[in-house]
Design a protein around this motif. Sequence first.
Motif, PDB file in Angstrom:
ATOM      1  N   GLU A 164       0.827  -1.212   0.000  1.00 38.30           N
ATOM      2  CA  GLU A 164       0.000   0.000   0.000  1.00 38.30           C
ATOM      3  C   GLU A 164       0.856   1.256   0.000  1.00 38.30           C
ATOM      4  OE1 GLU A 164      -3.542   2.088   2.699  1.00 38.30           O
ATOM      5  OE2 GLU A 164      -2.630   0.173   3.311  1.00 38.30           O
ATOM      6  N   LEU A 165       1.885   1.265   0.830  1.00 38.76           N
ATOM      7  CA  LEU A 165       2.753   2.438   0.892  1.00 38.76           C
ATOM      8  C   LEU A 165       3.562   2.602  -0.384  1.00 38.76           C
ATOM      9  CD1 LEU A 165       3.593   4.729   2.781  1.00 38.76           C
ATOM     10  CD2 LEU A 165       5.429   3.257   3.628  1.00 38.76           C
ATOM     11  N   GLU A 166       4.033   1.499  -0.949  1.00 35.51           N
ATOM     12  CA  GLU A 166       4.794   1.580  -2.188  1.00 35.51           C
ATOM     13  C   GLU A 166       3.925   2.113  -3.329  1.00 35.51           C
ATOM     14  OE1 GLU A 166       7.952   1.061  -2.719  1.00 35.51           O
ATOM     15  OE2 GLU A 166       8.463   0.401  -0.697  1.00 35.51           O
ATOM     16  N   THR A 167       2.669   1.748  -3.353  1.00 35.35           N
ATOM     17  CA  THR A 167       1.757   2.258  -4.389  1.00 35.35           C
ATOM     18  C   THR A 167       1.574   3.765  -4.256  1.00 35.35           C
ATOM     19  OG1 THR A 167       0.588   0.132  -4.421  1.00 35.35           O
ATOM     20  CG2 THR A 167      -0.548   2.025  -5.380  1.00 35.35           C
ATOM     21  N   GLN A 168       1.399   4.241  -3.036  1.00 32.93           N
ATOM     22  CA  GLN A 168       1.252   5.675  -2.826  1.00 32.93           C
ATOM     23  C   GLN A 168       2.518   6.441  -3.206  1.00 32.93           C
ATOM     24  OE1 GLN A 168       0.061   6.252   1.245  1.00 32.93           O
ATOM     25  NE2 GLN A 168      -1.886   5.167   0.989  1.00 32.93           N
ATOM     26  N   ILE A 169       3.669   5.849  -2.920  1.00 33.41           N
ATOM     27  CA  ILE A 169       4.935   6.511  -3.269  1.00 33.41           C
ATOM     28  C   ILE A 169       5.094   6.602  -4.779  1.00 33.41           C
ATOM     29  CG2 ILE A 169       7.438   6.246  -3.190  1.00 33.41           C
ATOM     30  CD1 ILE A 169       7.116   5.089  -0.374  1.00 33.41           C
ATOM     31  N   ASP A 170       4.779   5.522  -5.487  1.00 31.97           N
ATOM     32  CA  ASP A 170       4.866   5.552  -6.954  1.00 31.97           C
ATOM     33  C   ASP A 170       3.889   6.563  -7.538  1.00 31.97           C
ATOM     34  OD1 ASP A 170       6.801   3.602  -6.831  1.00 31.97           O
ATOM     35  OD2 ASP A 170       5.391   1.936  -7.176  1.00 31.97           O
ATOM     36  N   LEU A 171       2.699   6.657  -6.967  1.00 33.21           N
ATOM     37  CA  LEU A 171       1.715   7.624  -7.442  1.00 33.21           C
ATOM     38  C   LEU A 171       2.191   9.052  -7.204  1.00 33.21           C
ATOM     39  CD1 LEU A 171      -1.093   8.166  -8.625  1.00 33.21           C
ATOM     40  CD2 LEU A 171      -2.018   8.030  -6.293  1.00 33.21           C
ATOM     41  N   LEU A 172       2.834   9.291  -6.076  1.00 37.67           N
ATOM     42  CA  LEU A 172       3.352  10.632  -5.788  1.00 37.67           C
ATOM     43  C   LEU A 172       4.444  11.019  -6.783  1.00 37.67           C
ATOM     44  CD1 LEU A 172       3.741  13.171  -4.079  1.00 37.67           C
ATOM     45  CD2 LEU A 172       5.223  11.833  -2.573  1.00 37.67           C
ATOM     46  N   ARG A 173       5.318  10.101  -7.092  1.00 41.26           N
ATOM     47  CA  ARG A 173       6.388  10.412  -8.043  1.00 41.26           C
ATOM     48  C   ARG A 173       5.826  10.679  -9.437  1.00 41.26           C
ATOM     49  NH1 ARG A 173      10.434   5.846  -5.566  1.00 41.26           N
ATOM     50  NH2 ARG A 173      11.548   7.246  -4.124  1.00 41.26           N
ATOM     51  N   ASP A 174       4.842   9.920  -9.822  1.00 42.84           N
ATOM     52  CA  ASP A 174       4.215  10.169 -11.124  1.00 42.84           C
ATOM     53  C   ASP A 174       3.491  11.512 -11.124  1.00 42.84           C
ATOM     54  OD1 ASP A 174       3.340   9.105 -13.808  1.00 42.84           O
ATOM     55  OD2 ASP A 174       1.374   9.378 -12.864  1.00 42.84           O
ATOM     56  N   THR A 175       2.787  11.824 -10.037  1.00 43.44           N
ATOM     57  CA  THR A 175       2.087  13.110  -9.943  1.00 43.44           C
ATOM     58  C   THR A 175       3.066  14.280  -9.971  1.00 43.44           C
ATOM     59  OG1 THR A 175       0.332  12.068  -8.645  1.00 43.44           O
ATOM     60  CG2 THR A 175       0.496  14.468  -8.550  1.00 43.44           C
ATOM     61  N   LYS A 176       4.169  14.135  -9.269  1.00 48.61           N
ATOM     62  CA  LYS A 176       5.173  15.204  -9.256  1.00 48.61           C
ATOM     63  C   LYS A 176       5.752  15.433 -10.652  1.00 48.61           C
ATOM     64  CE  LYS A 176       9.358  16.696  -6.842  1.00 48.61           C
ATOM     65  NZ  LYS A 176      10.241  16.866  -8.022  1.00 48.61           N
ATOM     66  N   SER A 177       5.984  14.350 -11.381  1.00 48.54           N
ATOM     67  CA  SER A 177       6.496  14.496 -12.737  1.00 48.54           C
ATOM     68  C   SER A 177       5.512  15.247 -13.639  1.00 48.54           C
ATOM     69  CB  SER A 177       6.793  13.111 -13.316  1.00 48.54           C
ATOM     70  OG  SER A 177       7.230  13.199 -14.642  1.00 48.54           O
ATOM     71  N   LYS A 178       4.230  14.927 -13.521  1.00 49.97           N
ATOM     72  CA  LYS A 178       3.221  15.607 -14.348  1.00 49.97           C
ATOM     73  C   LYS A 178       3.046  17.064 -13.928  1.00 49.97           C
ATOM     74  CE  LYS A 178       0.690  11.384 -15.432  1.00 49.97           C
ATOM     75  NZ  LYS A 178      -0.583  10.623 -15.309  1.00 49.97           N
ATOM     76  N   TYR A 179       3.105  17.324 -12.631  1.00 50.09           N
ATOM     77  CA  TYR A 179       2.979  18.699 -12.166  1.00 50.09           C
ATOM     78  C   TYR A 179       4.177  19.542 -12.591  1.00 50.09           C
ATOM     79  CZ  TYR A 179      -1.217  18.166  -9.299  1.00 50.09           C
ATOM     80  OH  TYR A 179      -2.518  17.995  -8.874  1.00 50.09           O
ATOM     81  N   GLU A 180       5.337  18.912 -12.655  1.00 49.53           N
ATOM     82  CA  GLU A 180       6.508  19.641 -13.162  1.00 49.53           C
ATOM     83  C   GLU A 180       6.324  20.015 -14.629  1.00 49.53           C
ATOM     84  OE1 GLU A 180      10.076  17.746 -10.368  1.00 49.53           O
ATOM     85  OE2 GLU A 180       9.669  16.946 -12.369  1.00 49.53           O
ATOM     86  N   ASN A 181       5.677  19.136 -15.391  1.00 58.38           N
ATOM     87  CA  ASN A 181       5.392  19.453 -16.793  1.00 58.38           C
ATOM     88  C   ASN A 181       4.398  20.612 -16.891  1.00 58.38           C
ATOM     89  OD1 ASN A 181       5.489  19.170 -19.574  1.00 58.38           O
ATOM     90  ND2 ASN A 181       3.933  17.568 -19.635  1.00 58.38           N
ATOM     91  N   VAL A 182       3.358  20.587 -16.029  1.00 50.88           N
ATOM     92  CA  VAL A 182       2.397  21.699 -16.005  1.00 50.88           C
ATOM     93  C   VAL A 182       3.101  22.997 -15.638  1.00 50.88           C
ATOM     94  CG1 VAL A 182       0.383  22.617 -14.789  1.00 50.88           C
ATOM     95  CG2 VAL A 182       0.418  20.227 -15.503  1.00 50.88           C
ATOM     96  N   LEU A 183       3.980  22.931 -14.672  1.00 56.20           N
ATOM     97  CA  LEU A 183       4.702  24.125 -14.239  1.00 56.20           C
ATOM     98  C   LEU A 183       5.578  24.677 -15.358  1.00 56.20           C
ATOM     99  CD1 LEU A 183       5.443  26.015 -11.868  1.00 56.20           C
ATOM    100  CD2 LEU A 183       7.229  24.384 -11.243  1.00 56.20           C
ATOM    101  N   GLN A 184       6.240  23.793 -16.081  1.00 46.30           N
ATOM    102  CA  GLN A 184       7.084  24.242 -17.180  1.00 46.30           C
ATOM    103  C   GLN A 184       6.256  24.899 -18.286  1.00 46.30           C
ATOM    104  OE1 GLN A 184       9.326  21.068 -18.923  1.00 46.30           O
ATOM    105  NE2 GLN A 184      10.436  22.412 -20.356  1.00 46.30           N
ATOM    106  N   LEU A 185       5.126  24.297 -18.631  1.00 45.82           N
ATOM    107  CA  LEU A 185       4.279  24.870 -19.682  1.00 45.82           C
ATOM    108  C   LEU A 185       3.659  26.192 -19.244  1.00 45.82           C
ATOM    109  CD1 LEU A 185       2.487  21.621 -20.934  1.00 45.82           C
ATOM    110  CD2 LEU A 185       4.331  22.900 -22.056  1.00 45.82           C
ATOM    111  N   ALA A 186       3.243  26.280 -17.983  1.00 45.33           N
ATOM    112  CA  ALA A 186       2.666  27.533 -17.493  1.00 45.33           C
ATOM    113  C   ALA A 186       3.722  28.638 -17.468  1.00 45.33           C
ATOM    114  CB  ALA A 186       2.090  27.320 -16.099  1.00 45.33           C
ATOM    115  N   SER A 187       4.951  28.286 -17.131  1.00 45.36           N
ATOM    116  CA  SER A 187       6.028  29.279 -17.154  1.00 45.36           C
ATOM    117  C   SER A 187       6.297  29.750 -18.583  1.00 45.36           C
ATOM    118  CB  SER A 187       7.301  28.686 -16.548  1.00 45.36           C
ATOM    119  OG  SER A 187       7.097  28.319 -15.201  1.00 45.36           O
ATOM    120  N   SER A 188       6.256  28.811 -19.522  1.00 47.84           N
ATOM    121  CA  SER A 188       6.434  29.190 -20.935  1.00 47.84           C
ATOM    122  C   SER A 188       5.300  30.099 -21.408  1.00 47.84           C
ATOM    123  CB  SER A 188       6.495  27.937 -21.808  1.00 47.84           C
ATOM    124  OG  SER A 188       7.587  27.137 -21.448  1.00 47.84           O
TER     125      SER A 188
END
Length: 380
Positions: A164-188
Motif C-alpha cells: 500500500e505504501l509503495e503504491t502511494q509513493i509511486d503515485l506521488l512520483r508520477d504526480t510530481k512528474s506531471k505537475y513539473e510538466n504543467v509548471l514548465q508549460l505555465a512558465s512558458s
Amino acid sequence: MADSIMSKAATMEIPINSNGDSRTLGEDDGLEQARRWNLDEQDLQQVMVSGPNLNETSIVSGGYGGAAEGIIPTSSIKDLRNKSRGITPSQSAASRIANQAQRYPAPSMHHSNSNANMMAEEATRGIAVEKFDTVKKWGINTYKCTKQMFSERFGRGSRTVDLELETQIDLLRDTKSKYENVLQLASSLTSHFYNMVQTQQALGDIFADLSQKSPELQDEFGYNAETQKLLCKNGETLLGAINFFVSSVNTLVNKTMEDTLMTIKMYENARLEFDAYRADLEELSAGPRDAGTMVRIEMAQQQYQVHRDKYERLRSDVSIKLKFLEENKVKVMHKQLLLFHNAISAYFAGNQQQLEQTLRQFNVKLKPPGSDKPSWLEEQ
C-alpha cells in the motif's frame, strides 16, 4: 640509672682502632699506638673521616667509658678537613648547595607545560579514536547495505515490501512528474504572453503617435491605439493571475512534494539497512552455535532491533506526510485551477470587469508598473 644510660646513648661514642675499625681496644693500647706513630692530634684528626649528620657524635681512642681526654668531636675533624683543602665552611656549604641544585633542579613551568601538552595529546587522541570508530561503523554499514542492494538486484536476497505504501509513493512520483510538466508549460505561457503584452504596448504607442501625425487617419489610428492599450491593461491583469498560479504550483511541487520525497528517501535507506541487518542475523542464526557465535548473534540482534525501530518510525512518518500532502494538493490545486480558468475566460471574452473581479476573489495583488525594474540604487 636511666639518666646515665640516656646520656651515654646521646653521646654515641664510637671506639676506633689503628686501622679505623670499630673493634674494642684498651685505652693503653690506643695511646701506645699514637705515640709509636708519632702523630700529633692534628694529623690524627686529618686521618679520621666523619660521616654525614654526625655533629653530635664523638670518636674516642680508648674503650667505652674511657677518659674524657681521648674524645675527639667530629665537628672539629670536619673543620680541620675543610681547612686542609682550603675551603671555608661557608664556601663548602655553598658548593654543596650548588651541586645539589644542579643535580636536583627546582620545579619550574616546564612541568605545567608538559602536563598541558599531555592533556592536549590525550584530547587529540580521543578525537582521533572517535573519528576512527565513526568511519569504522560507516564502513561496516555501507558494506552490509551494498551487499543487500546487489542481492536484491540479482534476485538472491529478499526485501521488505509494504504494498500500500509503495503504491502511494509511486503515485506521488508520477504526480510530481506531471505537475513539473504543467509548471514548465505555465512558465512558458507566462513568458510568451509577457512578450505579447509588451508588443501590444509598443504597438499602441506607435498607433497613438501616428494618430497625431496623420490627420487623414487620425480616427482609425486612435481606435487601434485605444484597443491595444486596453488589451495591454487586461494582459497585465491576466499575467498577474498566471504568475500567481505558477508560484503556487511551484511551491507545491518543489517544496511540499520535495519535502515528502526526502522523507521517502530516508525511509527507503532505512528499509535497506533493516533488510541488510535482518539478512545478517538470519545468516548467523543458521550457522553453528558456539560461544563466539552466540556473542555475535546477540550483537546482531541488537543492531537488527535498532534498525527495525528506525524503519517503522520512518514508515509512519511517510504515511502521515502522504496523507497531508494529498489533502494540501487537492485544496491548493482546486483554488489555482479555478483562478486560471476564470482569468483566461474573462480575458479572451474581453470582460474586463469579470477579470478584475476574479483577481479580487482570489486575493491576487498586481504589481505596479515598473516594479520589476531594479532601483537606481541597485543600478549603481
